[in-house]
Motif scaffolding. Structure first.
Motif, short mmCIF file in Angstrom:
data_model
loop_
_atom_site.label_atom_id
_atom_site.label_comp_id
_atom_site.label_asym_id
_atom_site.label_seq_id
_atom_site.Cartn_x
_atom_site.Cartn_y
_atom_site.Cartn_z
N PHE A 1 47.59 28.54 -0.62
CA PHE A 1 46.49 28.94 0.09
C PHE A 1 46.84 28.28 1.84
CE2 PHE A 1 44.12 29.38 -3.55
CZ PHE A 1 43.87 30.85 -3.49
N MET B 1 46.60 25.43 -4.65
CA MET B 1 46.03 25.15 -3.30
C MET B 1 46.84 25.31 -2.36
SD MET B 1 42.61 24.69 -3.69
CE MET B 1 42.97 26.12 -5.00
N VAL C 1 46.57 22.97 -10.08
CA VAL C 1 45.56 22.96 -8.95
C VAL C 1 46.18 22.67 -7.65
CG1 VAL C 1 43.48 21.82 -7.99
CG2 VAL C 1 43.74 22.06 -10.47
N THR C 2 47.01 21.49 -7.63
CA THR C 2 47.88 21.52 -6.37
C THR C 2 48.82 22.54 -5.85
OG1 THR C 2 49.55 19.99 -7.39
CG2 THR C 2 47.44 18.96 -6.78
#
Length: 375
Positions: free
Chosen positions: A172, A169, A165-166
């Motif tokens: 982006f 993210m 997840v990190t």
């Protein structure tokens, strides 16, 4: 401490292999790669053939032309190697982290920011000595790539935050920051799109076979690949990588440096991604612009998984994807080939490269069921 599910059993430097000739070991490793990667590639070819038949193309003709356009002449081989270079970097970076059981998808962000920083520094190197004019952008891009991975690494190592997840993210975040920075501070004069100035001529990586586009960046990637192989096999931390990636709970119980391994895996992958982006800037595109990376970071994931983190497999996988990228564009000039067919082939290889990881688990579950019935 929890980690990503395991992939392979930990393997210490084998005493029985120490006396095996290097050539024999290379052949054995190549055969292992062929065994594990052959099925995903074969399935991808079958799926691609079905798509080609549906679209009215002859699969044999198209595949023959792809091979010819990828390896038919020295200039086409040069183009294939140029396309191989960036994904060889990202494949090494992904494999480096996955060896420790850390599934990062943040190499893409490191590659992008590394490329941008190298472009900005390289554009101001006109008056610098030749060696420094290349080393400084490379170093700056490498550090930038490592910084992209720093926060996810700390979150993963100290608070067990999911790295998938990190790092996703952060891709982006980096993409947004890079676009804003170029438009606000580094936009080339007279450019309407998001492009920096070209790097100074003395900051460019030399071409290996002019006028072809393959540069010294390929040599840097190959040196990294050899360093990765030696480090994983012969260093203490490399052994701990394999142990933590294969049996995290056992590694904790044995007192291995799990936290150090996690930090090194994520930040190291970021550094490799950063140097890859820098080499892409200095050796091929010579500036940063919108669309700088054609998802090279994500392609590197497929290469690492397809190769099972094996250095020879990483090289073979990178050449395979590089050949598809280089030949796909030119084949369309000769035949009415749907541009999406190359994406179909690459995507299918990626899917089944991941899927084959489930096969050993399925065999173990089946064996367990059989054992329960017998008892």
């Amino acid at each position: 401490m929890t980690t990503t599910p395991t992939h392979e059993a930990p393997v210490a430097p084998a005493q029985t292999e120490s006396g095996t000739p290097l050539g024999r070991r290379v052949i054995d490793a190549a055969l292992r790669v062929l065994k594990t990667a052959g099925l995903p590639v074969l399935i991808a070819l079958v799926v691609g053939a079905i798509v080609l038949l549906v679209t009215g193309n002859d699969p044999v003709d198209v595949y023959g032309r792809l091979v010819e356009e990828a390896f038919g002449t020295p200039s086409r081989i040069n183009a294939t190697l140029a396309a191989t270079t960036p994904i060889l970097f990202t494949g090494i970076a992904a494999a480096f982290a996955y060896r420790a059981g850390v599934f990062t998808v943040g190499v893409e962000g490191s590659f992008v920011l590394g490329g941008l920083v190298a472009a900005v520094i390289g554009s101001g190197m006109a008056d610098m000595p030749p060696v420094l004019s290349v080393l400084l952008p490379l170093l700056g891009g490498t550090v930038a790539g490592g910084l992209v991975a720093l926060v996810p690494a700390v979150l993963r190592a100290f608070w067990r935050v999911d790295e998938v997840v990190t790092t996703l993210m952060f891709n982006f975040i980096v993409a947004g920051l890079a676009g804003w920075a170029v438009q606000s501070f580094f936009l080339a004069k007279g450019q309407a799109n998001s492009s920096t100035e070209y790097v100074a001529e003395n900051a460019e990586l030399p071409a290996l076979a002019p006028p072809g586009q393959t540069s010294v960046g390929l040599v840097i990637a190959l040196v990294l690949l050899v360093a990765y192989a030696l480090w994983m096999r012969y260093s203490t931390l490399g052994f701990e990588f394999r142990a933590v990636g294969s049996a995290p709970r056992f590694s904790v119980a044995q007192g291995l440096r799990v936290r150090t391994v996690l930090l090194t895996a994520l930040i190291g992958a970021g550094l490799i991604g950063g140097v890859g982006g820098s080499a892409h800037t200095l050796g091929l595109v010579h500036r940063y612009s919108e669309g700088f990376s054609a998802d090279f970071g994500f392609t590197g994931i497929a290469i690492a998984l397809l190769a099972r983190f094996n250095p020879i497999g990483i090289l073979v996988g990178a050449i395979l994807f590089g050949a598809l990228n280089a030949a796909g564009a030119t084949v369309q000039l000769f035949i009415d080939l749907p541009v999406q067919i190359i994406d179909v082939l690459q995507g299918t290889v990626m899917i089944f490269a991941v899927a084959v990881f489930a096969f050993p688990r399925l065999r173990r579950l089946r064996a367990a069921r059989v054992e329960r019935k017998r008892s």
